[in-house]
Structures are given as C-alpha cells and as structure tokens.
Design a protein around this motif. Structure first.
Motif, short mmCIF file in Angstrom:
data_model
loop_
_atom_site.label_atom_id
_atom_site.label_comp_id
_atom_site.label_asym_id
_atom_site.label_seq_id
_atom_site.Cartn_x
_atom_site.Cartn_y
_atom_site.Cartn_z
N LEU A 98 0.82 -1.21 0.00
CA LEU A 98 0.00 0.00 0.00
C LEU A 98 0.85 1.26 0.00
N LEU A 99 2.11 1.13 0.37
CA LEU A 99 3.02 2.27 0.29
C LEU A 99 3.59 2.31 -1.12
N LYS A 100 3.41 3.41 -1.81
CA LYS A 100 3.98 3.60 -3.14
C LYS A 100 5.00 4.73 -3.06
N VAL A 101 6.09 4.56 -3.80
CA VAL A 101 7.21 5.49 -3.75
C VAL A 101 7.55 5.95 -5.15
N ALA A 102 7.70 7.26 -5.33
CA ALA A 102 8.18 7.82 -6.59
C ALA A 102 9.66 8.16 -6.43
N VAL A 103 10.51 7.28 -6.96
CA VAL A 103 11.95 7.52 -6.91
C VAL A 103 12.28 8.54 -7.99
N GLU B 87 20.90 7.30 -20.03
CA GLU B 87 19.82 6.35 -19.81
C GLU B 87 19.86 5.89 -18.35
N MET B 88 18.69 5.84 -17.72
CA MET B 88 18.59 5.45 -16.31
C MET B 88 18.42 3.94 -16.16
N PHE B 89 19.18 3.21 -16.95
CA PHE B 89 19.05 1.75 -16.97
C PHE B 89 19.51 1.12 -15.67
N THR B 90 20.64 1.59 -15.14
CA THR B 90 21.20 0.94 -13.95
C THR B 90 20.30 1.09 -12.73
N PRO B 91 19.84 2.30 -12.38
CA PRO B 91 18.91 2.37 -11.26
C PRO B 91 17.61 1.61 -11.53
N MET B 92 17.17 1.60 -12.79
CA MET B 92 15.98 0.84 -13.15
C MET B 92 16.17 -0.64 -12.84
N GLN B 93 17.33 -1.18 -13.21
CA GLN B 93 17.61 -2.59 -12.95
C GLN B 93 17.79 -2.87 -11.47
N HIS B 94 18.35 -1.92 -10.72
CA HIS B 94 18.48 -2.12 -9.28
C HIS B 94 17.10 -2.23 -8.63
N ILE B 95 16.15 -1.48 -9.14
CA ILE B 95 14.77 -1.59 -8.63
C ILE B 95 14.15 -2.91 -9.10
N ASN B 96 14.32 -3.24 -10.37
CA ASN B 96 13.74 -4.48 -10.90
C ASN B 96 14.28 -5.72 -10.19
N ALA B 97 15.54 -5.66 -9.77
CA ALA B 97 16.19 -6.83 -9.17
C ALA B 97 16.03 -6.85 -7.66
N ASN B 98 15.08 -6.08 -7.13
CA ASN B 98 14.83 -6.04 -5.69
C ASN B 98 13.33 -6.23 -5.48
N ARG B 99 12.95 -7.46 -5.13
CA ARG B 99 11.54 -7.82 -5.05
C ARG B 99 10.75 -6.87 -4.16
N ALA B 100 11.33 -6.51 -3.01
CA ALA B 100 10.62 -5.65 -2.08
C ALA B 100 10.45 -4.25 -2.65
N LEU B 101 11.50 -3.73 -3.28
CA LEU B 101 11.48 -2.37 -3.78
C LEU B 101 10.62 -2.23 -5.03
N GLN B 102 10.68 -3.24 -5.92
CA GLN B 102 9.98 -3.10 -7.21
C GLN B 102 8.47 -3.03 -7.04
N LYS B 103 7.91 -3.63 -6.01
CA LYS B 103 6.47 -3.63 -5.82
C LYS B 103 5.97 -2.29 -5.28
N LEU B 104 6.90 -1.43 -4.85
CA LEU B 104 6.52 -0.15 -4.27
C LEU B 104 6.75 1.02 -5.21
N SER B 105 7.68 0.87 -6.17
CA SER B 105 8.33 2.04 -6.76
C SER B 105 7.94 2.32 -8.20
N VAL B 106 7.82 3.61 -8.51
CA VAL B 106 7.92 4.11 -9.87
C VAL B 106 9.18 4.95 -9.92
N LEU B 107 9.73 5.09 -11.11
CA LEU B 107 10.96 5.85 -11.30
C LEU B 107 10.66 7.03 -12.20
#
Length: 743
Positions: A558-563, A577-597
């Motif tokens: 229920l917590l959503k985060v705009a990185v 290109e913001m590929f690296t931070p995008m992949q760090h979010i994608n590769a983190n199960r807990a973070l990816q369900k909360l975040s938009v970039l």
C-alpha cells in the motif's frame, strides 16, 4: 552498353581533377579486398575495376554510394567486413561506384554506469554531423547503411535526411539510401555448473532469512543471458555480499562467468526489444529496409545483399524515394508500428528528431496525435523468459512463417488501424503492393510461440505522454506494464524520494535496508502516511503506531514510492539512460512492488511500477522536478495520463488536491543550490560534447539550428507553421521561438 548515371547535371567530378586522381585507388582497393575476403564465393565475378573504368564512371556521374559501417569495437559490427565486401562488389557489378566509410558507434551496453552514458545521446548528433560532413566532402549520392543499434540507426538517418534536404535546395540529386540491419545476436546461456552454484546461493539466502535475495536471484536466472540481465545479477549479488551470503571474491567470479558466456562471437544486435531492435522496427516502418535483410540471425548472404543493392539502384533517379521523402511519407506507419510493438521509450525522441532533420518541425505531441487517431492494439507478445525474444522472431522470419514488420502492418490493418499503405518504400513498391503477396504474411502462420499476434493482448499499447502540474511533458512505456501492474499503481498516491543524480540513486538503491531507513527517517509525515493508507486501498486504520503502519503498508504493498532522479537532462548531463537504477529496482523484489521511477533522463525499458522519463523542462532549465523533495506526495493517474504534485496541507485533512500555482516559492534557495551542483557536475563532460543549444526532449533534442531550419523550410513551403500559435522551446542557455501547436 547503357551505363547507370545520376539524372542531374551537377557532377563535382566533372571539374574536380584531384578527386578523379585520388578516388580510383580507394575504389580499386576496396574491391580487391572484397574479392580476397570472400574468396571462392565471388570467383564468378570478373575483375573489371581498372583505374580507367573507375575514372570513367566518376566522369559520367555513375551513382557514388558510400557503404556506411561501424567500428569493430561495437558488438553489432563484428561481422561488418563480410557485408562491406558483398555490398561493394554488388554495387560495382550493378554499375555504381562503391566507397567504404566507417563511423564510430558508441555501445550503450559498454557505456552503462560510466561517463560514456553522458555521451550516448550526443553521439546521435555527432554521427549525423559526421555523415553530412563525409558525404559532402566526398560528393557521394547515397548510402548502403549497415544498421546497428543504440544511436547509430537514427544518427545516420538524421544525417542522410538533413543532407537530402540541403541537396534538394541546391538543385542537386537527392540522397538515396537503403538500410541493412545487423543480424540478431543470440542470447547467452548460464553454464549449468554456475546455475547450480547460484541456486545454492539462493538456498543459503533462504536459510539466513533473506528470501528476497533468493527470489531476486532466481528471477534473474529465468532471463536469457544478455548484457542487460548481467546488471540485474550485479545488483542482487552486491546485496548478497553485504548480507554475508557470499564473499566479494565469489561475486566477482560469478560476474566473470556470466560475462564471458553472454555474447555470441558473431556479434549482432542484442535480442531484447530495446533501442536496437526498436530502431530495426522503425527503419523498416519508414520504408528504408528491404525485407530480404530485415530480420536475420546471420549476416546477409551475397544474394540478399544483391536484392538490396539492385532495388536501391533501380530507384536512384526517382526523387520520391529519397531519404527525407520516405521519412515524411512513412512517419505515421513507423509511429504505429513502434506503438503496437511496445518499442523502446528512447524512440519517442529519435522519431521526432528524424522528422526535424528531414526538414519538418515535429514534436512529441505530433507523435501523440498519431497514436490518438485510432486505438493501437498490443500486438507484440515479447518475452525474455519464455523463448520469445527478437532472435526467436528472426528465426520465425527465416523459416518463412512471419514477415516481420510487413506482418505487423498487415495485422494492424486487419484490426482497423489506418495505415498509409500507399506510401513508397525502398523496394520501389508501396506497402499496399508489398502486402499483395500473402505468403507468410498473417501472424497466425506462426505455429508455435508467436511474437507478433493475430489477436491483441489488450486494446492499447505503446508509450504514453504524461502531463503534470510540475512538468510539461514526460513519457511512460505503458506497453511494458501488464494490466495487473497498471492497476496496482494507477490512481495511487506515492511518496517522493528525491535524488539529485544517478550516482546518489544507485548508492541508495543497493542498500539492503533502504525501506527500513525510510521508516526510521520518517520520510513521510504521520498524518500523510495515514491518508496514503486509506487512499491506496486500506480500510480501517489498523494502528496509530507509525512504525507498525509503515511496515504493514510495505507488506501489503500500500506504500507507493516515486523515486525521482533529477539533474539527468540533456543540458545538465547529456541525458544518460537510467538503466542501472531501473535494474536495481527491478532486481529487488521488495522495492519493485513499491516504486515508480521518474527522471529527466532517458529510458529504454520499464520498471515494475513504471519508468517515467524525458521530463520537460529538465531540472537545470528550472523545471518543476528541480523543486521536488523527499516527503512530497504525487498522484499517479496513468490512465488519465497525469502525475500531479499534491497539496500537502489538504492531504493531511484527507483531501486529494493538486498543489496550487507557486508551490515552489519557498524552495528557491534549495533549487539554486541544486543548480549550482548540476553546473559543477556538468564539467565532468567534455565541453565539446555537451548537449547545449538543443531543443528539449519533447522536440527531439536536436540542435537549435536544425530546428530553426526545419521551421523555415515549412514556412517557405506554405505549411502550417505560420498559421499556428508561437511556442517557445527553452534550453537552459538558449531559447528559440517555434511555430508548433503543442498542448
């Protein structure tokens, strides 16, 4: 014998004695090398390229065609040598004069997470300038382009289109070109020994209570091995080292084994549907690619190259087939193909740039209007985990089951999407004429695991243009968000976590305790947190305890985060290109369900919760993104195509209301300090390669002079430019009044 000549009185070689002295040895040398390289394959071709014959062709104005290849330090250009040789001999045999001109091509994969990323987009301008310089200096009529990936396809296209406009203005022969995309690189395979070791690491993480690391590692292992997937591994393994699951030495060993098993020795364009293959789609849609070479798994054969060359030379004296004319005639087709195929976000700038270089003012809003004319369905079932990458599509084409973009155009027409079927293509035929042949045309012909679909996955696709009360435009690849993910984030409130640049973001996004630090730092006001709980799907408030509520909201998603990553725009830092931070979010199960970039930098793909990029105005140009700070709350309204900053006071009392005009007023000192830091940071980029004096991301990031020329061209031709309201494109150090109806 009737000779092939350019039907135009202008021939610099008529009076350029030096050129006729210099060039014959380069042509003969190229053809001699081609014969030596290809050996028995071309034993039937007689040696007719005497210096006298080359001189005669130059004197008589035979088509002078530059074979434009790339540098061999780019994986896509590893096999250029053979394609150069085949095209050179084919051009000569068909009556033209071939030349070879290589250009350096920056590899985005190699540049990721290095300073090279700040030079990547500028590389498109550099390539365009090199193409114009070289073809003007050597007086070439056209090009056979060995098309690779990253910025090379549109860089070359922009240069050729710009030169075509200039040549026409001077009364010279128009510029003609055919593009031959490099074959698709087969994805790598994780060695079984390493796969077993990584599974053991996942099991070890589970026994240590680190189930998220185990999940993320297994998720990374499900993808075909690409340089892009290695970034995901890097993020997970870095976290595993920090938690003591593996040692640093083990991490580096695993990284080495993954790296050396990634790329096929024959090179090619990577099999994921990033900027490289999206450019392949777009070039085909623009009518510039012969179907014989559109989607291959190996370099083109002599016969395939011959088809391209003979088609090019057959239309060499037909101005309607010139580069700028093909772009203008096919732009709507290319946009719809890009949308239906869910192509790279980057192309939202490159397609715009191509039109501007072709002499017509164009913008993101024009692309949006084309997409809004008729719903464009999602017709591309692409997957990196289920055997449906672009290499698989190339295999389907090679087997005769699919015809690539011809199939996609056919399916769009079948679903009622208006296509410009009477637009010309480099084959000399219109799309309507090309689609008369029904063999292998329908998507339903693919017997197994189709990528291009006959039944859409859903009725919408592509890249959406977003508006906001703190930015003018941004883009999001909505096609990359399955409907369930879209539902999870749409109409939700998200807390801003602000980073001034990518380096700061990467450092924090690899923190294994990041969410706990957010809780401990009270990143959001307690009253606001309670309102987020209610708005994002909670019912009765379970507790007034901040820590318990924060953790429950993370657990229930229920917590959503705009990185937010600012200071990454064209003028500030070259728009990496913001590929690296995008992949760090994608590769983190807990973070990816909360975040938009969200960033004023670029994107190719997506994060789980959406990657929103190309924000204009950028931070350095005093855009609203400059003024955001951690703890702000934004409303994500993807279906309404909006993201708005909310009024903090109203939100505390349960009212969701956009922030009023002037919300930045008490943040000016913060903004000025951030801009000073951006200007200091920009000095890391070589002054000669900074993207200053360019239009913004919504207008293609093209040099202001190129934009101004396009506006003048349209005014001279009696276009709409003089009839529409004036609009200003601001670029930090410069502004330009343009005539464009931008919302």
């Amino acid at each position: 014998m009737t000779r092939l000549t350019i039907d135009n009185p202008v021939n610099p070689y008529t009076w350029n004695v030096q050129g006729k002295a210099n060039e014959p040895i380069t042509v003969a040398g190229l053809l001699d090398k081609a014969r030596m390289i290809l050996g028995a394959e071309v034993a039937d071709i007689p040696v007719t390229w005497t210096l006298d014959e080359i001189y005669t062709r130059l004197e008589e104005n035979a088509p002078r065609i530059a074979i434009i290849g790339g540098s061999w330090d780019h994986p896509a250009h590893v096999m250029d040598l053979w394609t150069v040789a085949r095209s050179a001999l084919s051009l000569w045999t068909h009556g033209a004069v071939p030349f070879y001109a290589a250009i350096p091509v920056l590899c985005d994969g190699t540049a990721q997470n290095t300073m090279g990323m700040s030079y990547s987009l500028q590389g498109r301008q550099a390539i365009a300038a090199m193409v114009v310089n070289h073809l003007e200096a050597q007086s070439y009529h056209g090009a056979f382009v060995i098309q690779s990936c990253d910025k090379q396809p549109f860089g070359v296209l922009c240069g050729l289109a710009h030169l075509d406009v200039i040549r026409r203005r001077r009364g010279e022969a128009p510029v003609m070109a055919t593009f031959a995309p490099v074959h698709v690189l087969k994805g790598g395979t994780i060695p079984e020994k390493l796969r077993a070791e990584l599974e053991a690491v996942a099991e070890r993480a589970e026994t240590m209570g680190l189930s998220n690391i185990a999940y993320d590692l297994r998720d990374a292992m499900a993808y075909i091995l690409q340089c892009s997937s290695n970034t995901a591994f890097q993020g997970v393994l870095t976290r595993a080292v920090k938690e003591g699951v593996i040692t640093h030495a083990q991490h580096k060993l695993y990284e080495q084994v993954l790296a050396v098993n990634t790329c096929d020795p024959a090179g090619g364009i990577c099999a994921f549907h990033g900027t490289g293959n999206s450019s392949r789609d777009a070039m085909a849609g623009l009518g510039l690619v012969h179907p014989a070479v559109e989607l291959l798994t190996v370099p083109p054969t002599r016969e395939q190259v011959d088809e391209c060359v003979s088609a090019l030379l057959a239309i060499i004296n037909k101005p309607q087939f010139s580069v700028s004319q093909l772009i203008r005639a096919n732009i709507r087709n290319a946009i719809k193909i890009h949308s239906a195929a869910g192509g790279s976000t980057n192309l939202m700038m490159h397609i715009v740039a191509a039109m501007v270089y072709a002499g017509q003012p164009y913008s993101l809003y024009d692309v949006e209007r084309v997409c809004q004319e008729h719903p464009i369905p999602d017709l591309f079932d692409y997957s990196l985990t289920q055997g449906r990458d672009i290499y698989a599509l190339a295999l389907q084409c090679g087997a005769g089951y699919s015809r690539g973009m011809e199939t996609l155009i056919h399916e769009l027409v079948e679903h009622g999407v208006p296509m410009d079927l009477d637009a010309p293509t480099i084959t000399g035929a219109t799309w309507r004429e090309r689609l008369q042949d029904k063999r292998g045309l329908a998507a339903s012909n693919v017997p197994d695991n189709p990528i291009i679909l006959s039944t859409p996955r859903r009725p919408f696709s592509g890249v959406d243009v977003l508006r906001s009360n703190f930015f003018t435009s941004a883009v999001v690849k909505i096609s990359g968000m399955p409907t369930a993910q879209l539902d999870e984030f749409d109409d939700k409130l998200a807390v801003v976590v602000y980073f001034q640049d990518e380096e700061e973001a990467n450092q924090h996004l690899l923190d294994t305790r990041l969410a706990e630090r957010w809780r401990a730092d009270r990143m959001v006001d307690p009253a606001v947190l309670r309102q987020l709980y209610r708005h994002n799907g909670g019912s009765e408030l379970p507790t007034d305890d901040y820590d318990a509520l924060f953790r429950e909201m993370i657990e229930r998603r229920l917590l959503k985060v705009a990185v937010v990553i600012a200071g990454q725009g064209p003028e500030a830092y070259g728009m990496p290109e913001m590929f690296t931070p995008m992949q760090h979010i994608n590769a983190n199960r807990a973070l990816q369900k909360l975040s938009v970039l969200l960033s004023d930098g670029r994107y190719s793909g997506v994060t789980y919760g959406a990657a929103i990029g190309h924000v204009t105005p950028e931070a350095l140009s005093d855009g609203g993104i400059l003024y955001l700070q951690t703890g702000d709350v934004v409303q994500l309204a993807f279906r309404k195509k909006r993201i708005d900053l909310l009024d903090d006071t109203a939100l505390r009392h349960g009212r969701v209301r956009p922030a009023a005009d002037g919300w930045q007023a008490n943040r000016t000192q913060l903004a000025e300090a951030r801009k000073r830091r951006m200007l200091a940071r920009r000095r890391r980029i070589a002054a000669a390669n900074r993207l200053t004096h360019c239009t913004d991301a919504a207008h293609g990031v093209v040099p202001l002079e190129v934009w101004e020329e396009a506006v003048e061209n349209q005014a001279e031709s009696g276009g709409e430019a003089g009839e529409n309201r004036q609009h200003r494109i601001v670029s930090g150090t410069a502004s330009l009044t343009v005539s464009q109806t931008d919302p």
